[in-house]
Enzyme design. Structure first.
Site, PDB file in Angstrom:
ATOM      1  N   ASP A 171      -7.185   1.455   2.861  1.00  0.00           N
ATOM      2  CA  ASP A 171      -7.023   2.061   1.535  1.00  0.00           C
ATOM      3  C   ASP A 171      -8.224   1.936   0.593  1.00  0.00           C
ATOM      4  OD1 ASP A 171      -4.579   1.889   2.791  1.00  0.00           O
ATOM      5  OD2 ASP A 171      -3.472   1.328   1.011  1.00  0.00           O
ATOM      6  N   GLU A 402      -0.570 -10.736   5.611  1.00  0.00           N
ATOM      7  CA  GLU A 402      -1.029  -9.354   5.802  1.00  0.00           C
ATOM      8  C   GLU A 402      -2.505  -9.326   6.222  1.00  0.00           C
ATOM      9  OE1 GLU A 402      -0.471  -7.083   2.255  1.00  0.00           O
ATOM     10  OE2 GLU A 402      -0.942  -5.156   3.215  1.00  0.00           O
TER      11      GLU A 402
HETATM   12  C1  DGY Z   1       0.121   0.509  -0.182  1.00  0.00           C
HETATM   13  O1  DGY Z   1       1.132   0.738  -0.858  1.00  0.00           O
HETATM   14  O2  DGY Z   1      -0.760  -0.279  -0.494  1.00  0.00           O
HETATM   15  C2  DGY Z   1      -0.014   1.199   1.089  1.00  0.00           C
HETATM   16  O3  DGY Z   1      -1.086   0.750   1.847  1.00  0.00           O
HETATM   17  C3  DGY Z   1      -0.138   2.670   0.849  1.00  0.00           C
HETATM   18  O4  DGY Z   1       0.441   3.203   1.932  1.00  0.00           O
END
Ligand code: DGY
Length: 438
Positions: A171, A402
């Protein structure tokens, strides 16, 4: 944590995060089903309950669009309101081919499911339930690839584009900074929104609000065109042929070809895509100066020239020539020698490196899983062992998070990983690497 306790811990997390048909990545931060997460998670489930692995993938594909697009989030529970952007914000009903139920997002994610199916078949080659499931879902997985080639590759090069950073899986990687800077935000037209993620995870481990404004802008752009690629391709300031997305697609093409051949299914179309994609990736995305693969910025007309983790995924897809593979292995080896857990998600020498902020530096389990298998295939056994044992060590020390701090000196002072805790794909990938026993 001892090794047997790691296996128990992984099983506990996969059970905890199971929601009667699918698995959430982690209970609070991501309370729905995520596309590429669920692929890796199904591998984890297969060790305890193969039917959960099958149901996981069935649930995901229940959200597939008529055009073949496999959404990045499936909102199985419409009453869950602690996530932004939720199904109402995506408003995917604007596209007539989006299912009414389950609701979904309007973008996709790395196409891991072909290679996940092959991995499951390698584990349970004679299981009748699995074989019949794979035969049944095969056309839908091929359809999801056909969508990418038909709608995301308008110049017919063999490389698909993404129009949103969330599609890349990485992201807030610094890779996307320059493209996002092209977006001028007009506060009077950007819809009001409220983030949930920074209420749940520390904000210095998450993307910034500058980035979120641009994520929302691109979501709105998709919605404006009813999530139809032709308009998006014309207008989006963010248009990238990404390394990780295309490497994963190529790997899954190959897995589907292998599966198709085993069951006597038609693989002609897959073979055509594969031939073109593999050679275009190898030539167009190789950056001579950096000696790694780099994404191509369609708007900017050149490479996004950084050393980062997406280029390494090419190893898993069997793309690099022996010389290219050697360069990638050298890169990993040098990071190991400099006191890093491999592999950090971004160039540790760049001023943009941030060791705790999501995709700007931390180590991710699913990336280690793919890189480990890729290195092994190329015969880089020593490096593969380190990639495997680094992840296992991080999980032992810091539990199933994560993502993780990559600097060994800093990890020595920490008691937890970063982002969400009790994380499903971390449990699944760790478990699978433990069982692999390199
Ligand atoms: C988040 O919400 O951070 C996800 O990676 C987007 O899909």
């Amino acid at each position: 944590m001892e090794l047997e306790r790691l296996v128990d811990g992984a099983e506990r997390i996969l059970t905890l995060n199971w929601r009667d048909g699918f698995t959430v990545p982690t209970g609070k931060l991501y309370p729905f089903q995520w596309n590429w997460d669920s692929g890796f998670t199904s591998i984890g489930h297969s060790y305890f309950q193969l039917d959960y692995a099958i149901r996981e993938l069935q649930s995901l594909f229940s959200g597939q669009w008529e055009n073949g697009m496999l959404p990045h989030i499936i909102f199985h529970n419409e009453n869950e309101d602690t996530y932004f952007p939720n199904h109402d914000f995506w408003g995917t009903h604007v596209n007539p081919g989006a299912p009414q139920r389950p609701k979904s997002s309007g973008i996709t994610q790395p196409a891991v499911h072909g290679f996940i199916l092959e991995n499951l078949l390698e584990k349970f080659p004679d299981n009748e339930d699995l074989i019949s499931f794979v035969k049944h879902i095969f056309p839908d997985v091929v359809k999801s690839h056909r969508f990418l080639y038909a709608h995301r590759d308008p110049q017919r090069e063999g490389l698909m584009f993404i129009f949103h950073p969330w599609e890349s899986g990485r992201d807030n990687s610094p890779l996307w900074d320059e493209s996002l800077e092209r977006i001028e935000i007009d506060a009077s037209t950007l819809p009001h929104y409220q983030r949930w993620d920074t209420r749940i995870a520390p904000s210095d481990e998450r993307p910034t609000s500058y980035q979120y404004d641009r994520y929302v802008y691109l979501l709105q752009l998709g919605k404006k065109y009813r999530y139809d690629e032709a308009g998006i391709f014309e207008e989006s300031p963010f248009l990238i042929q990404d390394t990780l997305m295309n490497a994963v697609l190529i790997k899954s093409n190959q897995s589907l070809i292998n599966i198709g051949k085993r069951f006597g299914l038609d693989v002609g179309e897959l073979e055509e895509w594969q031939q073109q994609s593999r050679s275009c990736f190898k030539e167009k995305l190789w950056n001579h100066e950096l000696q790694t693969f780099a994404p191509f910025d369609v708007r900017g007309g050149g490479h996004i020239a950084f050393k980062e983790i997406g280029g390494l995924a090419s190893l898993y897809a069997d793309i690099p020539s022996p010389v290219q593979a050697q360069r990638l292995n050298d890169y990993l080896w040098s990071l190991h020698g400099r006191g890093f857990y491999i592999c950090p998600s971004f160039d540790v020498d760049s001023p943009l490196f941030d060791s705790k902020r999501y995709w700007r530096g931390p180590v991710w389990s699913q990336m280690n899983w793919m890189i480990y298998h890729g290195l092994k295939k190329y015969g880089f056994v020593e490096t593969a062992k380190i990639v495997r044992s680094d992840l296992i060590e991080l999980v032992r020390k810091l539990c199933f998070y994560e993502y993780y701090e990559p600097q060994k000196s800093k990890v020595a002072t920490l008691t937890a990983g970063y982002g969400g805790s009790d994380f499903s794909w971390t449990a699944a990938c760790t478990l699978d690497l433990l069982k692999d026993g390199a």
